[in-house]
Motif scaffolding. Sequence first.
Motif, PDB file in Angstrom:
ATOM      1  N   GLY A  92       0.823  -1.219   0.000  1.00  0.00           N
ATOM      2  CA  GLY A  92       0.000   0.000   0.000  1.00  0.00           C
ATOM      3  C   GLY A  92       0.855   1.266   0.000  1.00  0.00           C
ATOM      4  N   ASP A  93       1.936   1.280   0.799  1.00  0.00           N
ATOM      5  CA  ASP A  93       2.831   2.447   0.836  1.00  0.00           C
ATOM      6  C   ASP A  93       3.455   2.675  -0.541  1.00  0.00           C
ATOM      7  N   PHE A  94       3.998   1.580  -1.119  1.00  0.00           N
ATOM      8  CA  PHE A  94       4.669   1.714  -2.427  1.00  0.00           C
ATOM      9  C   PHE A  94       3.681   2.153  -3.514  1.00  0.00           C
ATOM     10  N   GLY A 146       9.916  12.003  -1.145  1.00  0.00           N
ATOM     11  CA  GLY A 146       8.940  10.983  -0.736  1.00  0.00           C
ATOM     12  C   GLY A 146       9.600   9.994   0.201  1.00  0.00           C
ATOM     13  N   GLU A 147       8.795   9.396   1.079  1.00  0.00           N
ATOM     14  CA  GLU A 147       9.393   8.495   2.065  1.00  0.00           C
ATOM     15  C   GLU A 147      10.001   7.238   1.429  1.00  0.00           C
ATOM     16  N   GLU A 148       9.299   6.652   0.465  1.00  0.00           N
ATOM     17  CA  GLU A 148       9.721   5.323  -0.012  1.00  0.00           C
ATOM     18  C   GLU A 148      10.634   5.416  -1.232  1.00  0.00           C
ATOM     19  N   ASP A 149      11.378   4.306  -1.495  1.00  0.00           N
ATOM     20  CA  ASP A 149      12.073   4.189  -2.778  1.00  0.00           C
ATOM     21  C   ASP A 149      11.878   2.764  -3.287  1.00  0.00           C
ATOM     22  N   LEU A 201       6.008  13.893   0.363  1.00  0.00           N
ATOM     23  CA  LEU A 201       4.933  12.901   0.403  1.00  0.00           C
ATOM     24  C   LEU A 201       5.226  11.803   1.416  1.00  0.00           C
ATOM     25  N   ASP A 202       4.256  11.531   2.256  1.00  0.00           N
ATOM     26  CA  ASP A 202       4.257  10.305   3.054  1.00  0.00           C
ATOM     27  C   ASP A 202       3.052   9.499   2.569  1.00  0.00           C
ATOM     28  N   PRO A 203       3.295   8.450   1.779  1.00  0.00           N
ATOM     29  CA  PRO A 203       2.162   7.757   1.126  1.00  0.00           C
ATOM     30  C   PRO A 203       1.254   7.062   2.137  1.00  0.00           C
ATOM     31  N   ILE A 204       1.857   6.494   3.185  1.00  0.00           N
ATOM     32  CA  ILE A 204       1.078   6.036   4.351  1.00  0.00           C
ATOM     33  C   ILE A 204       1.856   6.502   5.568  1.00  0.00           C
ATOM     34  N   ASP A 205       1.319   7.476   6.261  1.00  0.00           N
ATOM     35  CA  ASP A 205       1.935   7.945   7.495  1.00  0.00           C
ATOM     36  C   ASP A 205       1.260   7.174   8.619  1.00  0.00           C
ATOM     37  N   GLY A 206       2.091   6.512   9.436  1.00  0.00           N
ATOM     38  CA  GLY A 206       1.516   5.649  10.475  1.00  0.00           C
ATOM     39  C   GLY A 206       1.241   4.260   9.926  1.00  0.00           C
ATOM     40  N   THR A 207       2.252   3.679   9.275  1.00  0.00           N
ATOM     41  CA  THR A 207       2.050   2.345   8.691  1.00  0.00           C
ATOM     42  C   THR A 207       1.638   1.334   9.767  1.00  0.00           C
ATOM     43  N   LYS A 208       2.151   1.524  10.984  1.00  0.00           N
ATOM     44  CA  LYS A 208       1.779   0.587  12.060  1.00  0.00           C
ATOM     45  C   LYS A 208       0.292   0.707  12.384  1.00  0.00           C
TER      46      LYS A 208
END
Length: 362
Positions: free
Chosen positions: A47-49, A70-73, A142-149
Amino acid sequence: MSDSYFAEKQVAIAAVRRACALTSSVFNKLVRNETLTKDDKSPVTVGDFAAQAVVNTILSRTFPHDPIVGEEDASDLRADTGASLRERVVALANESLTAPLQPGESESWGLGPTHHRTTEELLAAIDRGNYEGSRTGRMWTLDPIDGTKGFLRGEQYAVCLALIVDARVELGIIGCPNLPADPAQPAGERGALFVATRGHGAFQLPLRPAGEALQPEEQAARLQIPRFTPERLNLLESVEKAHAKLSFNERVARVLGVTRPPTRMDSQAKYAALARGDGGVYLRMPVGSGYREKIWDHAPGSLLVEEAGGVVTDSRGQPLDFGLGRTLGENYGVVGAGKEVHATVLEAIKQANQEEAKEECQ
Ligand SMILES: Nc1ncnc2c1ncn2[C@@H]1O[C@H](COP(=O)(O)O)[C@@H](O)[C@H]1OP(=O)(O)O
Ligand SMILES: [Mg+2]
Ligand SMILES: [Mg+2]
Ligand SMILES: [Mg+2]
């Protein structure tokens, strides 16, 4: 809502809404092996990616010259071991990008049923988020999902996007799929979108677009932090003990005379809650692990609170600096509150620090 950064706002709202629809639907279908643990031990899911692929694809098409932090790579997805994860991310991102046009969206943004992307295009879109940040010029964060936990627990999380110009946050969008639309009805309908433009206020909109117009005034509720008396205050804090020093928060609450228990919530949903009148104080003190807060974890939330009449600083009262790169620099914590309460909280933190130092000497 005003016309400042109107085009950026339209695009960013649409991108966050699509990413929220994606993440909500992925939650119900997540299976084992669709979550990885990153080098810093934090989780990341398909979901984050996929949400980062969607938002970055839309931004790259509409504002091709703007860099993105962005947070992810995509390195884990490019690895041989990432093949099944990669396929899933590509399918999810394409499903989102090819969904029918929604009110307010334009086909020229590269959205709709004919706009499938290749795997390489989507991985490259994720990697557009690799920008290192800058003190000057425009950039998105961008934080695509902030609070993944929180997302994995089925609790609060947020899709967070901000436009930063010359190190100042100008536009902030936060989508909260699991937040009650109406705080007075905690068991009611879920989903809320928060939008702030510098100098033009903070607003809550429906997460799902309604009607033809993008943001008619009647759909946007202006947010204003009310005046709080100590009896009505309670702290908004992290769920995760590793993210914030919750024992220190207890001490600050005592000094402030706060009697109500804290509200623990993952993600920038806390900033959104504060902006719409919940709690009265956002408090996040460092745990002393050397962790540096990331700009995508505070950029939209801090503008939302400021535009709702609040103040956000570090625990010494210094402004957050979004011009240092991907992080906010050395971590002195983050304090957000309405104007009157904010100064009182800074004083309470000073006192709590002194008390703690004294006890440690004993
Ligand atoms: N060690 C850490 N200390 C503080 N914050 C962290 C740490 N690890 C991850 N985070 C980030 O803190 C934020 C969650 O804040 P909160 O604890 O208030 O819910 C998230 O952005 C999370 O990243 P992520 O976006 O990957 O979930
Ligand atoms: Mg993360
Ligand atoms: Mg985050
Ligand atoms: Mg995240």
